[in-house]
Design a protein around this motif. Sequence first.
Motif, mmCIF file in Angstrom:
data_model
loop_
_atom_site.group_PDB
_atom_site.id
_atom_site.type_symbol
_atom_site.label_atom_id
_atom_site.label_comp_id
_atom_site.label_asym_id
_atom_site.label_seq_id
_atom_site.Cartn_x
_atom_site.Cartn_y
_atom_site.Cartn_z
ATOM 1 N N THR A 175 -0.514 6.997 12.871
ATOM 2 C CA THR A 175 -1.499 7.206 13.933
ATOM 3 C C THR A 175 -2.896 6.844 13.432
ATOM 4 N N ALA A 176 -3.065 6.786 12.113
ATOM 5 C CA ALA A 176 -4.350 6.361 11.549
ATOM 6 C C ALA A 176 -4.055 5.221 10.572
ATOM 7 N N ALA A 177 -5.129 4.570 10.097
ATOM 8 C CA ALA A 177 -4.934 3.454 9.168
ATOM 9 C C ALA A 177 -4.238 3.951 7.896
ATOM 10 N N ILE A 178 -3.352 3.129 7.338
ATOM 11 C CA ILE A 178 -2.648 3.501 6.106
ATOM 12 C C ILE A 178 -3.523 3.070 4.938
ATOM 13 N N SER A 179 -3.687 3.980 3.964
ATOM 14 C CA SER A 179 -4.517 3.617 2.813
ATOM 15 C C SER A 179 -3.802 2.555 1.980
ATOM 16 N N PRO A 180 -4.511 1.483 1.624
ATOM 17 C CA PRO A 180 -3.876 0.408 0.837
ATOM 18 C C PRO A 180 -3.391 0.918 -0.521
ATOM 19 N N ASP A 181 -3.998 2.008 -1.012
ATOM 20 C CA ASP A 181 -3.599 2.525 -2.342
ATOM 21 C C ASP A 181 -2.125 2.915 -2.369
ATOM 22 N N ALA A 182 -1.611 3.378 -1.214
ATOM 23 C CA ALA A 182 -0.247 3.905 -1.187
ATOM 24 C C ALA A 182 0.787 2.830 -1.485
ATOM 25 N N LEU A 183 0.493 1.572 -1.150
ATOM 26 C CA LEU A 183 1.521 0.528 -1.256
ATOM 27 C C LEU A 183 1.091 -0.681 -2.077
ATOM 28 N N GLY A 184 -0.226 -0.905 -2.143
ATOM 29 C CA GLY A 184 -0.744 -2.128 -2.759
ATOM 30 C C GLY A 184 -0.308 -2.318 -4.197
ATOM 31 N N GLY A 185 -0.117 -1.222 -4.923
ATOM 32 C CA GLY A 185 0.179 -1.346 -6.352
ATOM 33 C C GLY A 185 1.660 -1.507 -6.661
ATOM 34 N N VAL A 202 9.851 -0.503 -1.876
ATOM 35 C CA VAL A 202 8.771 -0.475 -0.871
ATOM 36 C C VAL A 202 9.273 0.229 0.395
ATOM 37 N N LEU A 203 10.508 -0.089 0.803
ATOM 38 C CA LEU A 203 11.075 0.555 2.003
ATOM 39 C C LEU A 203 11.119 2.066 1.817
ATOM 40 N N GLU A 204 11.554 2.483 0.611
ATOM 41 C CA GLU A 204 11.653 3.925 0.326
ATOM 42 C C GLU A 204 10.288 4.596 0.362
ATOM 43 N N LYS A 205 9.316 3.927 -0.225
ATOM 44 C CA LYS A 205 7.962 4.496 -0.282
ATOM 45 C C LYS A 205 7.405 4.688 1.138
ATOM 46 N N ILE A 206 7.667 3.692 2.007
ATOM 47 C CA ILE A 206 7.176 3.781 3.386
ATOM 48 C C ILE A 206 7.838 4.975 4.080
ATOM 49 N N THR A 207 9.136 5.144 3.860
ATOM 50 C CA THR A 207 9.857 6.266 4.482
ATOM 51 C C THR A 207 9.304 7.590 3.946
ATOM 52 N N GLU A 208 9.046 7.633 2.614
ATOM 53 C CA GLU A 208 8.472 8.856 2.002
ATOM 54 C C GLU A 208 7.140 9.245 2.645
ATOM 55 N N LEU A 209 6.404 8.232 3.073
ATOM 56 C CA LEU A 209 5.098 8.500 3.705
ATOM 57 C C LEU A 209 5.267 9.002 5.150
ATOM 58 N N GLY A 210 6.518 9.112 5.588
ATOM 59 C CA GLY A 210 6.782 9.588 6.947
ATOM 60 C C GLY A 210 6.663 8.485 7.982
ATOM 61 N N LEU A 211 6.700 7.223 7.533
ATOM 62 C CA LEU A 211 6.526 6.083 8.440
ATOM 63 C C LEU A 211 7.844 5.308 8.555
ATOM 64 N N THR A 212 7.884 4.360 9.487
ATOM 65 C CA THR A 212 9.121 3.593 9.689
ATOM 66 C C THR A 212 8.939 2.162 9.197
ATOM 67 N N PRO A 213 9.771 1.726 8.220
ATOM 68 C CA PRO A 213 9.692 0.339 7.761
ATOM 69 C C PRO A 213 10.599 -0.562 8.607
ATOM 70 N N HIS A 214 10.154 -1.787 8.850
ATOM 71 C CA HIS A 214 10.963 -2.771 9.580
ATOM 72 C C HIS A 214 11.021 -4.036 8.733
ATOM 73 N N PRO A 215 12.072 -4.231 7.954
ATOM 74 C CA PRO A 215 12.155 -5.440 7.126
ATOM 75 C C PRO A 215 12.239 -6.690 8.006
ATOM 76 N N LEU A 216 11.451 -7.697 7.668
ATOM 77 C CA LEU A 216 11.402 -8.938 8.444
ATOM 78 C C LEU A 216 11.627 -10.100 7.478
ATOM 79 N N PRO A 217 12.899 -10.381 7.165
ATOM 80 C CA PRO A 217 13.152 -11.459 6.202
ATOM 81 C C PRO A 217 12.717 -12.800 6.784
ATOM 82 N N GLY A 218 12.041 -13.616 6.002
ATOM 83 C CA GLY A 218 11.578 -14.933 6.463
ATOM 84 C C GLY A 218 12.187 -16.016 5.602
ATOM 85 N N PRO A 219 11.937 -17.277 5.963
ATOM 86 C CA PRO A 219 12.536 -18.388 5.202
ATOM 87 C C PRO A 219 12.066 -18.430 3.749
#
Length: 338
Positions: free
Chosen positions: A45-55, A17-34
Amino acid sequence: MLVVMQRNATEEQIRCVLEKITELGLTPHPLPGPTRTAIGITGNTAAISPDALGGLAGVSELLRVTKPFKLASREMHVDDTVVPTAQTRIGPKTFTVIAGPCSVENESMLLRTAEFLKSRGVNLLRAGAYKPRTSPYSFQGLEAEGLRILRRARELTGMGIVTEVMDAALVDEIEASADILQVGARNMQNFALLKRLSRCRTPVLLKRGLSATLEELLMSAEYLLAGGNRNVVLCERGVRTFADHSRNTLDLSIIPPAKELSHLPIVVDPSHGTGRRSYVPAMARAAMAAGADGLMIEVHPDPDRAMSDGAQTLNFDQFDALLDSLKDLAGPLKLTLN
Ligand code: PEP
Ligand code: MN
């Protein structure tokens, strides 16, 4: 946008997922939780299409972050942030008192104040070596000599140092003498300075600008977070209003919305907020009751002779009385004073 991973998502799935976000030219920020990892996305700058990551494998849901501040928002980071220093932590369930003179004036006065505060259990010492003064003819701070004195105070007492940085070019020099770097009210929107500080690992105390809205304060915090510095503490220090019974109008009403909209800790500075030492204790207690994570209080051995901000500064006896009353209030509020 926030990508929430499934509870049992594997390291490999998170990496994809991190790689895919970077490929889209965006910056991923992992936020590990409990219980599960979330990944914040900035840079769009515009809404990200859910198709790019949802699957993608391991993804549970995609949440749109509606606020203009992203990494500073509660939407993206549900749990309260704890800002650690070598000496203490600022965050939920604790109440952190930061205290000290407005300016470093000389070695003996600073060490006397530091030793007094340390003996009362205060772990963070504030004092400016570089001072933002309205008049160019006023005392501007001891500068490099002030930093040396702050390092000496840290060495002798073990206290953490909170000191202001006004100039991006001085960040390296000041960082070596500081455990928390303060951005003063006048520099809250000095974006070059914020970008430079975003590359530091040292926590930043970000003071609210003289007439800044909460959204503007959080957008400034966003500059620090976006560049990689996760250790940001907000500070309410009063704003300019038509009221002239106090130096500024200490806006405690910012605390509940700041807590609702953001996960960042917020401390209150009733010294600059009121400008009068007799008003400081009541507003300090009010800040504690209103849900602040701590206070910043100006203290000096002889405030009437202080080189800056004497009128709003407590002497040692007045600080003791304030601390006693804060201790009384901490119990019912289920806070540990540090
Ligand atoms: C200070 O903390 O010494 C100071 C100058 O505060 P502010 O930036 O809030 O005026
Ligand atoms: Mn001051």
